[in-house]
Scaffold this motif. Structure first.
Motif, mmCIF file in Angstrom:
data_model
loop_
_atom_site.group_PDB
_atom_site.id
_atom_site.type_symbol
_atom_site.label_atom_id
_atom_site.label_comp_id
_atom_site.label_asym_id
_atom_site.label_seq_id
_atom_site.Cartn_x
_atom_site.Cartn_y
_atom_site.Cartn_z
ATOM 1 N N ALA A 19 0.829 -1.203 0.000
ATOM 2 C CA ALA A 19 0.000 0.000 0.000
ATOM 3 C C ALA A 19 0.868 1.260 0.000
ATOM 4 O O ALA A 19 0.565 2.232 -0.699
ATOM 5 C CB ALA A 19 -0.928 -0.008 1.208
ATOM 6 N N LEU A 20 1.932 1.245 0.776
ATOM 7 C CA LEU A 20 2.827 2.396 0.811
ATOM 8 C C LEU A 20 3.519 2.605 -0.539
ATOM 9 O O LEU A 20 3.692 3.746 -0.981
ATOM 10 C CB LEU A 20 3.870 2.229 1.915
ATOM 11 N N LEU A 21 3.897 1.510 -1.192
ATOM 12 C CA LEU A 21 4.538 1.639 -2.508
ATOM 13 C C LEU A 21 3.572 2.206 -3.551
ATOM 14 O O LEU A 21 3.946 3.048 -4.363
ATOM 15 C CB LEU A 21 5.091 0.304 -2.975
ATOM 16 N N LEU A 22 2.327 1.748 -3.500
ATOM 17 C CA LEU A 22 1.328 2.302 -4.420
ATOM 18 C C LEU A 22 1.111 3.784 -4.151
ATOM 19 O O LEU A 22 1.011 4.592 -5.075
ATOM 20 C CB LEU A 22 0.005 1.548 -4.293
ATOM 21 N N GLY A 23 1.033 4.144 -2.881
ATOM 22 C CA GLY A 23 0.885 5.545 -2.524
ATOM 23 C C GLY A 23 2.078 6.373 -2.963
ATOM 24 O O GLY A 23 1.930 7.516 -3.407
ATOM 25 N N ALA A 24 3.260 5.806 -2.857
ATOM 26 C CA ALA A 24 4.474 6.502 -3.273
ATOM 27 C C ALA A 24 4.459 6.770 -4.775
ATOM 28 O O ALA A 24 4.856 7.846 -5.219
ATOM 29 C CB ALA A 24 5.708 5.684 -2.896
ATOM 30 N N LEU A 25 3.994 5.795 -5.537
ATOM 31 C CA LEU A 25 3.936 5.966 -6.983
ATOM 32 C C LEU A 25 2.914 7.024 -7.376
ATOM 33 O O LEU A 25 3.132 7.793 -8.313
ATOM 34 C CB LEU A 25 3.608 4.640 -7.664
ATOM 35 N N THR A 33 8.555 9.873 -1.583
ATOM 36 C CA THR A 33 9.867 9.362 -1.188
ATOM 37 C C THR A 33 9.821 8.787 0.217
ATOM 38 O O THR A 33 10.369 7.716 0.477
ATOM 39 C CB THR A 33 10.929 10.484 -1.267
ATOM 40 N N LEU A 34 9.157 9.487 1.128
ATOM 41 C CA LEU A 34 9.009 8.998 2.499
ATOM 42 C C LEU A 34 8.222 7.689 2.534
ATOM 43 O O LEU A 34 8.598 6.741 3.227
ATOM 44 C CB LEU A 34 8.326 10.044 3.372
ATOM 45 N N ALA A 35 7.143 7.618 1.763
ATOM 46 C CA ALA A 35 6.332 6.400 1.715
ATOM 47 C C ALA A 35 7.149 5.231 1.160
ATOM 48 O O ALA A 35 7.056 4.111 1.668
ATOM 49 C CB ALA A 35 5.083 6.626 0.868
#
Length: 66
Positions: A19-25, A33-35
């Protein structure tokens, strides 16, 4: 390194990492970057079954019943 992250904990961390990687994208910029950085931290604990924060606090989820 002693394992201190159990199976269910690893599944939850993997989902959170995704979920964090999707949010980062989607977000990009500093927040993205933080996510992505946080996702990497969670993913490393998924792959190694070890969490340094758990070690410091004396927590272990290995072998805990659901």
């Amino acid at each position: 390194m002693k394992q201190n992250v159990g199976t269910m904990d690893r599944v939850a961390r993997a989902a959170l990492s995704g979920a964090l990687l999707l949010g980062a994208l989607k977000k990009g910029g500093k927040a993205g970057t933080l996510a992505a950085f946080l996702a990497g931290i969670f993913l490393s604990s998924v792959l190694s079954s070890y969490c340094p924060l758990y070690e410091i606090t004396g927590i272990s989820t290995v072998g805990k019943p659901i």
